[in-house]
Write a protein that holds these residues in place. Structure first.
Motif, PDB file in Angstrom:
ATOM      1  N   GLU A 179       7.899  47.568  -4.943  1.00 16.18           N
ATOM      2  CA  GLU A 179       8.786  48.178  -5.944  1.00 16.18           C
ATOM      3  C   GLU A 179       9.335  49.495  -5.430  1.00 16.18           C
ATOM      4  N   SER A 180       8.482  50.264  -4.729  1.00 15.10           N
ATOM      5  CA  SER A 180       8.933  51.530  -4.176  1.00 15.10           C
ATOM      6  C   SER A 180      10.091  51.320  -3.202  1.00 15.10           C
ATOM      7  N   ARG A 181       9.951  50.309  -2.307  1.00 11.87           N
ATOM      8  CA  ARG A 181      11.021  50.037  -1.347  1.00 11.87           C
ATOM      9  C   ARG A 181      12.296  49.547  -2.044  1.00 11.87           C
ATOM     10  N   HIS A 182      12.106  48.777  -3.108  1.00 11.70           N
ATOM     11  CA  HIS A 182      13.264  48.318  -3.894  1.00 11.70           C
ATOM     12  C   HIS A 182      14.059  49.523  -4.410  1.00 11.70           C
ATOM     13  N   HIS A 183      13.355  50.497  -4.985  1.00 14.13           N
ATOM     14  CA  HIS A 183      14.047  51.669  -5.521  1.00 14.13           C
ATOM     15  C   HIS A 183      14.627  52.536  -4.402  1.00 14.13           C
ATOM     16  N   ALA A 184      13.945  52.586  -3.251  1.00  9.73           N
ATOM     17  CA  ALA A 184      14.483  53.343  -2.123  1.00  9.73           C
ATOM     18  C   ALA A 184      15.801  52.728  -1.654  1.00  9.73           C
ATOM     19  N   ARG A 185      15.838  51.384  -1.541  1.00  3.62           N
ATOM     20  CA  ARG A 185      17.088  50.726  -1.135  1.00  3.62           C
ATOM     21  C   ARG A 185      18.195  50.980  -2.159  1.00  3.62           C
ATOM     22  N   LYS A 186      17.855  50.879  -3.432  1.00  6.61           N
ATOM     23  CA  LYS A 186      18.844  51.134  -4.486  1.00  6.61           C
ATOM     24  C   LYS A 186      19.374  52.566  -4.396  1.00  6.61           C
ATOM     25  N   PHE A 187      18.490  53.507  -4.098  1.00  6.75           N
ATOM     26  CA  PHE A 187      18.886  54.907  -3.987  1.00  6.75           C
ATOM     27  C   PHE A 187      19.887  55.084  -2.842  1.00  6.75           C
ATOM     28  N   ILE A 188      19.584  54.520  -1.690  1.00  5.54           N
ATOM     29  CA  ILE A 188      20.444  54.708  -0.515  1.00  5.54           C
ATOM     30  C   ILE A 188      21.776  53.985  -0.693  1.00  5.54           C
ATOM     31  N   GLU A 189      21.760  52.816  -1.342  1.00  7.70           N
ATOM     32  CA  GLU A 189      23.010  52.093  -1.594  1.00  7.70           C
ATOM     33  C   GLU A 189      23.903  52.839  -2.578  1.00  7.70           C
ATOM     34  N   ALA A 190      23.291  53.383  -3.610  1.00  8.05           N
ATOM     35  CA  ALA A 190      24.079  54.048  -4.652  1.00  8.05           C
ATOM     36  C   ALA A 190      24.507  55.453  -4.254  1.00  8.05           C
ATOM     37  N   PHE A 191      23.696  56.129  -3.436  1.00  4.07           N
ATOM     38  CA  PHE A 191      23.975  57.529  -3.093  1.00  4.07           C
ATOM     39  C   PHE A 191      23.891  57.716  -1.572  1.00  4.07           C
ATOM     40  N   PRO A 192      24.812  57.097  -0.833  1.00  2.00           N
ATOM     41  CA  PRO A 192      24.716  57.138   0.636  1.00  2.00           C
ATOM     42  C   PRO A 192      24.861  58.533   1.227  1.00  2.00           C
ATOM     43  N   GLU A 193      25.478  59.453   0.497  1.00  2.00           N
ATOM     44  CA  GLU A 193      25.661  60.804   1.022  1.00  2.00           C
ATOM     45  C   GLU A 193      24.513  61.737   0.666  1.00  2.00           C
ATOM     46  N   ASP A 194      23.580  61.283  -0.129  1.00  2.00           N
ATOM     47  CA  ASP A 194      22.472  62.151  -0.526  1.00  2.00           C
ATOM     48  C   ASP A 194      21.525  62.348   0.664  1.00  2.00           C
ATOM     49  N   PRO A 195      21.269  63.581   1.068  1.00  2.00           N
ATOM     50  CA  PRO A 195      20.452  63.823   2.266  1.00  2.00           C
ATOM     51  C   PRO A 195      18.994  63.402   2.117  1.00  2.00           C
ATOM     52  N   ARG A 196      18.552  63.110   0.895  1.00  2.00           N
ATOM     53  CA  ARG A 196      17.165  62.691   0.707  1.00  2.00           C
ATOM     54  C   ARG A 196      16.915  61.241   1.112  1.00  2.00           C
ATOM     55  N   GLY A 197      18.002  60.470   1.311  1.00  2.08           N
ATOM     56  CA  GLY A 197      17.854  59.045   1.545  1.00  2.08           C
ATOM     57  C   GLY A 197      17.092  58.704   2.807  1.00  2.08           C
ATOM     58  N   GLY A 198      17.391  59.385   3.909  1.00  2.00           N
ATOM     59  CA  GLY A 198      16.730  59.082   5.164  1.00  2.00           C
ATOM     60  C   GLY A 198      15.234  59.313   5.105  1.00  2.00           C
ATOM     61  N   GLN A 199      14.833  60.457   4.579  1.00  4.58           N
ATOM     62  CA  GLN A 199      13.399  60.753   4.487  1.00  4.58           C
ATOM     63  C   GLN A 199      12.701  59.803   3.519  1.00  4.58           C
ATOM     64  N   LEU A 200      13.397  59.427   2.438  1.00  6.01           N
ATOM     65  CA  LEU A 200      12.812  58.487   1.487  1.00  6.01           C
ATOM     66  C   LEU A 200      12.572  57.133   2.154  1.00  6.01           C
ATOM     67  N   ALA A 201      13.514  56.690   2.996  1.00  4.39           N
ATOM     68  CA  ALA A 201      13.347  55.420   3.713  1.00  4.39           C
ATOM     69  C   ALA A 201      12.138  55.483   4.641  1.00  4.39           C
ATOM     70  N   ARG A 202      11.978  56.591   5.346  1.00  5.61           N
ATOM     71  CA  ARG A 202      10.841  56.707   6.256  1.00  5.61           C
ATOM     72  C   ARG A 202       9.519  56.791   5.504  1.00  5.61           C
ATOM     73  N   THR A 203       9.506  57.530   4.400  1.00  4.00           N
ATOM     74  CA  THR A 203       8.275  57.687   3.619  1.00  4.00           C
ATOM     75  C   THR A 203       7.784  56.355   3.071  1.00  4.00           C
ATOM     76  N   THR A 204       8.710  55.556   2.549  1.00  4.49           N
ATOM     77  CA  THR A 204       8.331  54.282   1.924  1.00  4.49           C
ATOM     78  C   THR A 204       8.311  53.134   2.909  1.00  4.49           C
ATOM     79  N   GLY A 205       8.725  53.386   4.150  1.00  2.00           N
ATOM     80  CA  GLY A 205       8.759  52.313   5.146  1.00  2.00           C
ATOM     81  C   GLY A 205       9.786  51.266   4.820  1.00  2.00           C
ATOM     82  N   THR A 206      10.940  51.700   4.335  1.00  2.00           N
ATOM     83  CA  THR A 206      11.988  50.771   3.928  1.00  2.00           C
ATOM     84  C   THR A 206      12.860  50.406   5.117  1.00  2.00           C
ATOM     85  N   PRO A 207      12.864  49.138   5.551  1.00  5.95           N
ATOM     86  CA  PRO A 207      13.742  48.738   6.659  1.00  5.95           C
ATOM     87  C   PRO A 207      15.180  48.597   6.177  1.00  5.95           C
ATOM     88  N   LEU A 208      16.103  49.241   6.892  1.00  2.00           N
ATOM     89  CA  LEU A 208      17.511  49.208   6.505  1.00  2.00           C
ATOM     90  C   LEU A 208      18.343  48.805   7.711  1.00  2.00           C
TER      91      LEU A 208
END
Length: 457
Positions: A399-428
């Motif tokens: 579920e965490s990775r699901h929300h991380a992907r949704k965050f990066i898709e919806a807010f691609p310019e938000d600088p928090r996206g990259g660190q959130l992907a690494r923290t949750t181990g979300t493959p993009l």
């Protein structure tokens, strides 16, 4: 307002209503108070006295029952206008709602006086002269009043007509935007502002002060839409064209704070307060400026002063957010809970209440709150970000990775996206070289809870 000024304004509005009863489209459905109020009141009193005096003279001159009846009806019409003016004011405005009340005795008076004049001066060679004159006047009145019934039957149309005549009609702007604010339809505010600006386009040869209220409204709409740069441009334009308009200064102070210029925002708010501006709005802008400067204790004090001065949701939301930042979760809940009762779908309030639950370790309350905030406003980046972190901390990785992907898709310019992907181990698959989306230079930072939502940023 001193009683003489009240009397002058009352007489001015009564005369205005009588003119509207003659022709509802000649004047504004809700007149703005005249600048030279004493002069306007004196002229209105003279006009009303002249109408009363002339009708009395006419009745004495003709010495007929018809003339006396016409004069009596005119006196009744003026008395009705004076009484209706007392009623159709304040929350019962616009004034034009009194047209139907005044038109009946006024047009009856004009028809009766016309019949008396026809009887006296047209002579016996004109058959049915009295009836013909009366029918002509009654028909004219019916055409004038009933022809404007679509306007007079809708307060919204009347406020638009008032704004069309005067773009600086702040009361009309307030009345047209209040239903949207009460229903939290903030995205529709810019549409009203755009329509207002089309009515009063700025010209190259003039500063067009009439556009100030429209520009200030669009600035507020863009603040709600989180478009700080565009809001600041509109607010500065309104301030430049109408430096005397205090409402525009309050919008400018808020826009400056949101756009990241807190020192200038504070200076603008203080100057407007010294000049007697609205303390509820200006103290809120000052609190916002302090909050953006990191002076949280001063910001919280100013937010409380704004609420004491009558500020509404925005100041209460800011006070709740500042209480969260200060660790006063009970105080924050006390500020936010009434807002949630007023509007259960208020996304920012729902987010802050979820953040309180998160800080208290209430996983279910926090998760449900963040989800409710996202349902109310899918653009709430902080809710999606915190939801990803919340579920990751709870060990619900998918579920965490699901929300991380949704965050990066919806807010691609938000600088928090990259660190959130690494923290949750979300493959993009579309991520950057390090598995994160491209970020602005120097924007990466470790994951953290965002600040409580205090309004547009």
């Amino acid at each position: 307002m001193p009683w003489l000024a009240e009397l002058a304004l009352h007489l001015f509005r009564a005369l205005h209503l009588l003119v509207l009863a003659v022709s509802p489209t000649w004047l504004s459905p809700e007149p703005m108070p005249p600048r030279a109020l004493a002069l306007a009141g004196a002229l209105s009193a003279a006009a009303l006295a002249a109408a009363l005096g002339l009708s009395a003279w006419f009745a004495a001159r003709l010495e007929t029952r018809l003339a006396r009846n016409g004069a009596a009806l005119l006196w009744l019409a003026i008395a009705t206008a004076l009484a209706a003016t007392l009623y159709f004011r304040g929350p019962r405005a616009p004034l034009a709602q009194g047209v139907f009340v005044v038109a009946a005795p006024l047009w009856a008076a004009l028809a009766t006086l016309a019949a008396a004049a026809a009887e006296h001066w047209l002579g016996s060679s004109f058959k049915h002269r009295r009836m013909g004159a009366a029918i002509a006047l009654i028909g004219l009145g019916a055409v004038q009043v009933l022809g404007a019934s679509s306007l007079l039957g809708s307060p919204e149309r009347m406020w638009w007509a008032a704004l069309r005549r005067d773009g600086a009609h702040l009361r009309a702007v307030d009345e047209l935007t209040r239903p949207l604010l009460e229903k939290r339809k903030l995205d529709d505010l810019e549409g009203i502002a755009g329509r207002c600006l089309k009515m009063h386009p700025a010209s190259a040869a003039s500063a067009a002060p009439a556009t100030c209220a429209c520009l200030a409204l669009r600035a507020e709409a863009r603040l709600h839409a989180r478009n700080a740069g565009a809001a600041l441009r509109d607010a500065e334009a309104a301030r430049e064209r109408c430096p005397e308009q205090r409402g525009a200064r309050a919008v400018l102070a808020e826009a400056l704070a949101v756009a990241g210029r807190p020192e200038r925002a504070a200076a603008e708010a203080r100057a407007a307060l010294e000049e007697g501006g609205d303390p509820s709005r200006l103290r809120y802008a000052l609190a916002l400026a302090h909050e953006r400067s990191g002076r949280l204790a001063e910001a919280r004090a100013e937010a409380e002063r704004a609420i004491e001065a009558g500020a509404g949701r925005k100041a209460q939301l800011l006070a709740g957010a500042l209480a969260i930042l200060a660790g006063d979760l009970d105080g924050a809940t006390a500020r936010l809970a009434p807002l949630a009762q007023q509007d259960p779908s208020d996304a920012e309030v729902l987010y802050n209440l979820a953040l309180i639950a998160d800080k208290r370790g209430d996983y279910n309350g926090a998760r449900q709150g963040y989800l409710a905030a996202l349902k109310a406003d899918p653009r709430n980046a902080d809710a999606r970000y915190n939801l990803a972190l919340l579920t990751f901390r709870a060990g619900i990785v998918e579920e965490s990775r699901h929300h991380a992907r949704k965050f990066i898709e919806a807010f691609p310019e938000d600088p928090r996206g990259g660190q959130l992907a690494r923290t949750t181990g979300t493959p993009l698959g579309a991520a950057g070289d390090d598995g994160s989306p491209p970020a602005r230079p120097g924007a990466r930072r470790p994951p953290q809870e965002p600040a409580a939502s205090s309004g547009p940023r």
